[in-house]
Motif scaffolding. Sequence first.
Motif, PDB file in Angstrom:
ATOM      1  N   VAL A 130      21.664   0.898  75.988  1.00 21.86           N
ATOM      2  CA  VAL A 130      20.895   1.602  77.026  1.00 21.86           C
ATOM      3  C   VAL A 130      20.714   0.724  78.249  1.00 21.86           C
ATOM      4  O   VAL A 130      20.812   1.188  79.387  1.00 21.86           O
ATOM      5  N   TRP A 131      20.440  -0.560  78.015  1.00 24.56           N
ATOM      6  CA  TRP A 131      20.270  -1.488  79.141  1.00 24.56           C
ATOM      7  C   TRP A 131      21.536  -1.526  79.994  1.00 24.56           C
ATOM      8  O   TRP A 131      21.472  -1.583  81.222  1.00 24.56           O
ATOM      9  N   GLY A 132      22.673  -1.521  79.353  1.00 23.12           N
ATOM     10  CA  GLY A 132      23.931  -1.575  80.089  1.00 23.12           C
ATOM     11  C   GLY A 132      24.146  -0.371  80.986  1.00 23.12           C
ATOM     12  O   GLY A 132      24.723  -0.491  82.071  1.00 23.12           O
ATOM     13  N   LEU A 133      23.678   0.799  80.532  1.00 16.98           N
ATOM     14  CA  LEU A 133      23.820   2.009  81.343  1.00 16.98           C
ATOM     15  C   LEU A 133      23.063   1.906  82.657  1.00 16.98           C
ATOM     16  O   LEU A 133      23.427   2.535  83.653  1.00 16.98           O
ATOM     17  N   VAL A 134      21.991   1.110  82.660  1.00 15.17           N
ATOM     18  CA  VAL A 134      21.193   0.928  83.875  1.00 15.17           C
ATOM     19  C   VAL A 134      21.675  -0.282  84.668  1.00 15.17           C
ATOM     20  O   VAL A 134      21.838  -0.222  85.891  1.00 15.17           O
TER      21      VAL A 134
END
Length: 217
Positions: A130-134
């Motif tokens: 999820v962090w990577g998506l942001v």
Amino acid sequence: MQDILRDICIYAVPLLLAVVAHEVAHGWVAEKLGDPTARLLGRISLNPLVHIDVVGTVLIPLMLLVTNAPFLFGWAKPVPVQFHRLHGGRRAMAWVALAGPLTNLMLAAASALVYRFVVFLFALGLGSGVWGLVLSPLFLMARFSVVFNLVLMAVNLFPVPPLDGGRVLTGLLPRSLAFQVARLERFGMFIVLIFVITGWWGYMLRPVVNLFARIFL
């Protein structure tokens, strides 16, 4: 098509912020120095709708993006300034002109802080899930913002009127020399076009952009 839409989302925000803030800075400094024209016309606003130039803010950047051009560039509608109303004469005109490029330099510095913070988070292992998506889009957006603001700063500091650098030069030179520089204004964009076509533009701007990019990135 999906990649193009992603690129538009990543690049549109920093591009709009850069060109809008550039023009707002001109109007804000002009008002502080005695000319409220921009304020009266509603141009001292971060609302991009009041600054959008169909060609410079939409068509040119979109065309460069779709054709995978090696650079992305654009501009907003110039903020009207009545220089005869400024307190301080030609020096005041120089400050108004310098406000735009200085704003882009500050935006580049702020974007560099975001970029370095995201790199730090990547180093902590937060680049996936999820962090990577942001963080991944934020990383690309911050990096583009640094480079685009530096390009916009360098282009506008080119010492030929009606570009900001030409107006700064006109404001600082002795009156006789300033008059000679001001006479170039009607040929200014033609001179810029020659520099672009011949490639001299890149030779003059690239060292400035690369110097600050190395510092910030």
